[in-house]
Motif scaffolding. Structure first.
Motif, PDB file in Angstrom:
ATOM      1  N   PHE A 183      -6.942   4.938   0.553  1.00  0.00           N
ATOM      2  CA  PHE A 183      -6.512   5.013   1.945  1.00  0.00           C
ATOM      3  C   PHE A 183      -7.147   6.260   2.542  1.00  0.00           C
ATOM      4  O   PHE A 183      -6.774   7.370   2.224  1.00  0.00           O
ATOM      5  CB  PHE A 183      -4.983   5.100   2.037  1.00  0.00           C
ATOM      6  CG  PHE A 183      -4.459   4.902   3.431  1.00  0.00           C
ATOM      7  CD1 PHE A 183      -3.879   3.695   3.790  1.00  0.00           C
ATOM      8  CD2 PHE A 183      -4.547   5.901   4.373  1.00  0.00           C
ATOM      9  CE1 PHE A 183      -3.391   3.505   5.079  1.00  0.00           C
ATOM     10  CE2 PHE A 183      -4.064   5.725   5.665  1.00  0.00           C
ATOM     11  CZ  PHE A 183      -3.483   4.520   6.014  1.00  0.00           C
ATOM     12  N   ASP A 223      -9.366  -5.616   0.422  1.00  0.00           N
ATOM     13  CA  ASP A 223      -9.200  -4.187   0.693  1.00  0.00           C
ATOM     14  C   ASP A 223      -7.959  -4.038   1.565  1.00  0.00           C
ATOM     15  O   ASP A 223      -7.253  -5.003   1.820  1.00  0.00           O
ATOM     16  CB  ASP A 223     -10.450  -3.542   1.306  1.00  0.00           C
ATOM     17  CG  ASP A 223     -10.769  -4.031   2.712  1.00  0.00           C
ATOM     18  OD1 ASP A 223      -9.911  -4.686   3.338  1.00  0.00           O
ATOM     19  OD2 ASP A 223     -11.876  -3.750   3.190  1.00  0.00           O
ATOM     20  N   TYR A 224      -7.693  -2.816   2.043  1.00  0.00           N
ATOM     21  CA  TYR A 224      -6.463  -2.557   2.787  1.00  0.00           C
ATOM     22  C   TYR A 224      -6.612  -2.777   4.293  1.00  0.00           C
ATOM     23  O   TYR A 224      -5.628  -2.738   5.029  1.00  0.00           O
ATOM     24  CB  TYR A 224      -6.001  -1.114   2.560  1.00  0.00           C
ATOM     25  CG  TYR A 224      -5.584  -0.798   1.142  1.00  0.00           C
ATOM     26  CD1 TYR A 224      -5.210  -1.798   0.248  1.00  0.00           C
ATOM     27  CD2 TYR A 224      -5.552   0.514   0.700  1.00  0.00           C
ATOM     28  CE1 TYR A 224      -4.820  -1.493  -1.038  1.00  0.00           C
ATOM     29  CE2 TYR A 224      -5.155   0.827  -0.588  1.00  0.00           C
ATOM     30  CZ  TYR A 224      -4.790  -0.169  -1.459  1.00  0.00           C
ATOM     31  OH  TYR A 224      -4.403   0.144  -2.725  1.00  0.00           O
ATOM     32  N   THR A 226      -4.427  -5.497   6.356  1.00  0.00           N
ATOM     33  CA  THR A 226      -2.993  -5.204   6.345  1.00  0.00           C
ATOM     34  C   THR A 226      -2.678  -4.004   7.225  1.00  0.00           C
ATOM     35  O   THR A 226      -1.749  -4.041   8.045  1.00  0.00           O
ATOM     36  CB  THR A 226      -2.502  -4.960   4.905  1.00  0.00           C
ATOM     37  OG1 THR A 226      -2.774  -6.130   4.132  1.00  0.00           O
ATOM     38  CG2 THR A 226      -1.021  -4.656   4.861  1.00  0.00           C
ATOM     39  N   ILE A 249      -4.799  -7.584   0.110  1.00  0.00           N
ATOM     40  CA  ILE A 249      -5.163  -6.254  -0.374  1.00  0.00           C
ATOM     41  C   ILE A 249      -6.067  -6.307  -1.601  1.00  0.00           C
ATOM     42  O   ILE A 249      -6.632  -5.291  -1.996  1.00  0.00           O
ATOM     43  CB  ILE A 249      -3.926  -5.362  -0.634  1.00  0.00           C
ATOM     44  CG1 ILE A 249      -2.986  -5.987  -1.643  1.00  0.00           C
ATOM     45  CG2 ILE A 249      -3.201  -5.075   0.666  1.00  0.00           C
ATOM     46  CD1 ILE A 249      -1.808  -5.105  -2.021  1.00  0.00           C
ATOM     47  N   ILE A 260       0.871  -1.180   0.000  1.00  0.00           N
ATOM     48  CA  ILE A 260       0.000   0.000   0.000  1.00  0.00           C
ATOM     49  C   ILE A 260       0.905   1.226   0.000  1.00  0.00           C
ATOM     50  O   ILE A 260       1.431   1.635   1.039  1.00  0.00           O
ATOM     51  CB  ILE A 260      -0.920   0.002   1.243  1.00  0.00           C
ATOM     52  CG1 ILE A 260      -1.694  -1.314   1.345  1.00  0.00           C
ATOM     53  CG2 ILE A 260      -1.872   1.196   1.206  1.00  0.00           C
ATOM     54  CD1 ILE A 260      -2.366  -1.535   2.687  1.00  0.00           C
TER      55      ILE A 260
END
Length: 195
Positions: free
Chosen positions: A130, A63-64, A67, A60, A34
């Motif tokens: 983000f 989605d983020y 992580t 990822i 990311i």
């Protein structure tokens, strides 16, 4: 002697390996997949003079969230381990960081009593995948595993990137102060005699 911790966390969602030195020079090698998150962690380290190595592989493609949260958990645990018994630390740290149009305030208490409070403009602009909710997930995981009381205020700003960047820079500076050693402190900095 430098205060260092090295950790690894493996789940079905993420695999994270990290090494943190809180008495460092700001050297940072971060690979989470990311890009913006890597950039923010690097800023935190540079301004906090933390040496950090992180490699993270996560889902990822979903989605983020996993992580980002799990990196926060690992870094919080590493910070707590590196602090050890917290003897001789300054305990408190504070930073006010301007970043062009934005201003962020960050206050830290390494009290071993975790808490997170975040105040930000509403609605918070979003410019990529983000967003503030992910930043909060990282901060919450970090604070709770580190035993840190963490208060963040984004006072104002127009540019989302600048607002989040000011927070991560401020976090680094506040951590550097709080984790710093105070020669005048014998034992832990608490009237209770324990943190």
């Amino acid at each position: 002697m430098k205060r260092v911790a090295e950790l690894e966390r493996k789940t079905k969602e993420t695999q994270i390996r990290a090494c943190l030195c809180i008495d460092g020079d700001g050297r940072c090698e971060v690979t989470t997949g990311i890009g913006f998150f890597d950039h923010m962690l690097t800023l935190m380290c540079v301004h906090g003079r933390l040496d950090l190595t992180v490699t993270a592989e996560g889902d990822i493609q979903v989605d983020y969230h996993h992580t980002v949260e799990d990196v926060g958990l690992v870094l919080g645990q590493a910070l707590s381990q590196a602090l050890g018994e917290r003897k001789g630390i300054c305990r408190y740290g504070y930073a006010v960081i301007p970043m062009d149009d934005a201003l962020a305030k960050v206050a830290v208490d390494l009290s071993n009593r975790p808490y997170l409070y975040v105040r930000a403009p509403s609605p918070m602009p979003r410019q990529n995948d983000f967003d503030l909710s992910l930043a909060k997930e990282f901060l919450r995981a970090l604070a709770y595993k580190a035993g840190m009381n963490l208060h963040v205020e984004i006072a104002y700003g127009d540019n989302w990137h600048h607002m989040i960047e000011a927070v991560f820079k401020g976090l680094g500076r506040a951590l550097r102060q709080a984790a710093g050693l105070d020669e005048g402190v014998v034992g832990v900095p608490s009237s209770k005699g324990a943190l």
